[in-house]
Design an enzyme around this catalytic site. Structure first.
Site, mmCIF file in Angstrom:
data_model
loop_
_atom_site.group_PDB
_atom_site.id
_atom_site.type_symbol
_atom_site.label_atom_id
_atom_site.label_comp_id
_atom_site.label_asym_id
_atom_site.label_seq_id
_atom_site.Cartn_x
_atom_site.Cartn_y
_atom_site.Cartn_z
ATOM 1 N N HIS A 140 0.856 -1.186 0.000
ATOM 2 C CA HIS A 140 0.000 0.000 0.000
ATOM 3 C C HIS A 140 0.886 1.228 0.000
ATOM 4 C CE1 HIS A 140 -3.124 2.866 1.090
ATOM 5 N NE2 HIS A 140 -3.973 1.962 0.657
ATOM 6 N N ASP A 145 -7.938 -5.023 -0.049
ATOM 7 C CA ASP A 145 -8.468 -5.737 -1.217
ATOM 8 C C ASP A 145 -8.264 -7.237 -1.122
ATOM 9 O OD1 ASP A 145 -9.314 -3.486 -2.851
ATOM 10 O OD2 ASP A 145 -7.214 -2.960 -2.733
#
Ligand code: ACO
Length: 431
Positions: free
Chosen positions: A308, A366
């Protein structure tokens, strides 16, 4: 904001400028570079805007090092446990949690705007039968501006509010219709007596020919995903919405631009990519091969759902959804257990591997949202559509905040020009 200063000196010329230093409620301080270009004639260079605050905002706060995510000051863990998606919408839009009366009014207002114009429904038939639902979302949401001329004055607060309510209210209907169109089933009208998330699931999965039943576990799991995706400060799609609307563009066109940005696999398309990746692995024994590919510098392959830009310790949303994924799989979706076992093994190996540790690569939201959506029966090509639905309120809140900010002006980044120096035109017969 407290105000100190930072001095910047151009060593080549010896010229200096004092720049105001601002301190926010939390997070790194920022210095205001505007006087620098005026006084020193210099710009800053920051590809991907990784070190640049493009605005001031009071909506969402992220501490990527500590794994903190706050909506209007409230930890997302508390909201995930105790709140509902619509209450979070109210919080993001208006800045505070609603009273019971305010919440009732807001819920009625949103649910009463859930239908779309019949003319808008006819747009769908123009799309190719196998169009990706996100392609339909970009087109149909943008087309809303052709139906609401009565509320496009962005300088009128009432117009802004009604547009915000319409977008939040109609997004589930538009999303479900995009799916129904792709599978050739009749569109379902919304049922305003249902909750926001349940109404969406009914429009997705019900048909006029049989009664609709849905498990509360499915509704709760989706509600959780919606809460956790509601806003994430100045990410690519939120920044797209701000930049698009900074020109004065109407909210429907601007949100449509945000949907286009979210669609990318490095952003909202990642949960779909996670499942596509997991489905290529036949058994738990094959997981190390995939990890080896991800580490191979000569292979462009990346582990989807890992890493991320901001969270470098862990993604707090991933932690909540990891737990939820276990609960959902225990209750429903037993046929997804092998896939989940592969995912768990992938997570285990990656978390112990030097390559991933050194680069602070952890499973992101996700990774688990993909698994939950799969378990609750959401088709793969609808994952990013669900993210779109959830994030709409974040985009709108960012848009409304921007329009109320006295510092806001049309967005216009600068560049470091590295092309040809000035040269003269050569007629074609002389080249
Ligand atoms: N698998 C393998 N290696 C990775 C991964 C990954 N998923 N992510 C990053 N790396 C490596 C890079 O190759 C690079 O290695 P190097 O230093 O040896 O060159 C290093 O980690 C840093 O990578 P960057 O691309 O610079 O990291 P950045 O912060 O710019 O990227 C991103 C973040 C885009 C999320 C990236 O980690 C990625 O592509 N992940 C997979 C896609 C994904 O899951 N996206 C969802 C993001 S969350 C969201 O949108 C809600």
């Amino acid at each position: 904001m407290a105000k100190d200063t930072v001095t910047v000196t151009n060593n080549a010329t010896g010229q200096s400028v004092e720049l105001p230093l601002y301190h926010g409620t939390h997070g790194p301080s920022v210095f205001d570079i505007r006087p620098m270009s005026k006084q020193l004639g210099l710009f800053t260079y920051d590809p991907g805007f990784v070190s640049t605050a493009s605005c001031q905002s009071g909506i969402t706060y992220i501490d990527g090092d500590e794994g903190i995510l706050l909506y209007r000051g409230y930890p997302v863990e508390q909201l995930a446990e105790q709140s509902s998606y619509l209450e979070v919408c109210y919080l993001l839009l208006y800045g505070d949690l609603p009273s019971a009366e305010q919440m009732g009014e807001f819920q009625d207002m949103i649910m009463n705007h859930s239908m779309v114009h019949e003319g808008l429904r006819r747009f769908y038939s123009g799309f190719h039968h196998d169009a990706h639902p996100m392609a339909i979302m970009v087109g149909v949401v943008g087309a809303l501006s052709a139906f609401y001329h009565d509320s496009l004055d962005i300088h009128d607060p009432q117009h802004r509010e009604i547009s915000a309510h319409r977008l939040i209210a109609k997004m589930p209907t538009i999303a479900a219709d995009s799916y129904k169109y792709s599978i050739g089933q009749p569109f379902m009208y919304p049922d305003n007596s249902l909750g926001y998330v349940e109404n969406y699931l009914r429009m997705m999965f019900a048909t006029p020919s049989k009664p609709f039943e849905i498990s509360p576990t499915v509704v709760r799991a989706l509600e959780l995903i919606m809460i956790l995706h509601a806003d994430h400060e100045q990410n690519a799609s939120a920044s797209t919405v701000r930049l698009a609307s900074s020109s004065g563009a109407n909210p429907f066109a601007s949100i449509s631009a945000g949907i286009g940005s979210l669609w990318g696999p490095a952003h909202g398309g990642a949960n779909e990519a996670v499942i596509r990746m997991l489905e290529t692995i036949e058994s738990v024994e094959d997981v190390p091969k995939l990890v080896a590919r991800a580490k191979d510098r000569n292979d462009k392959f990346r582990l989807m759902g890992f890493g991320h830009r901001i969270y470098k310790k862990y993604d707090p949303r991933a932690r909540i959804l990891r737990q939820a994924a276990h609960e959902v799989l225990a209750e429903i979706g037993a046929e997804q257990v092998p896939l989940f076992e592969i995912a768990t093994e992938l997570e285990r190996i990656a978390l112990e591997d030097e390559y991933f540790i050194e680069r602070s690569l952890y499973p992101n939201v996700d990774f688990y949202s993909g698994i939950i959506l799969k378990a609750i029966g959401i088709p793969l090509n609808m994952y990013t559509v669900i993210f779109t639905m959830a994030r709409t309120v974040g985009w709108i809140s960012q848009w409304m905040e921007m329009l109320d900010d006295p510092e806001y002006r049309i967005g216009r980044p600068r560049q470091l020009y590295v092309g040809e120096a000035r040269r003269d035109y050569v007629p074609i017969d002389k080249r």
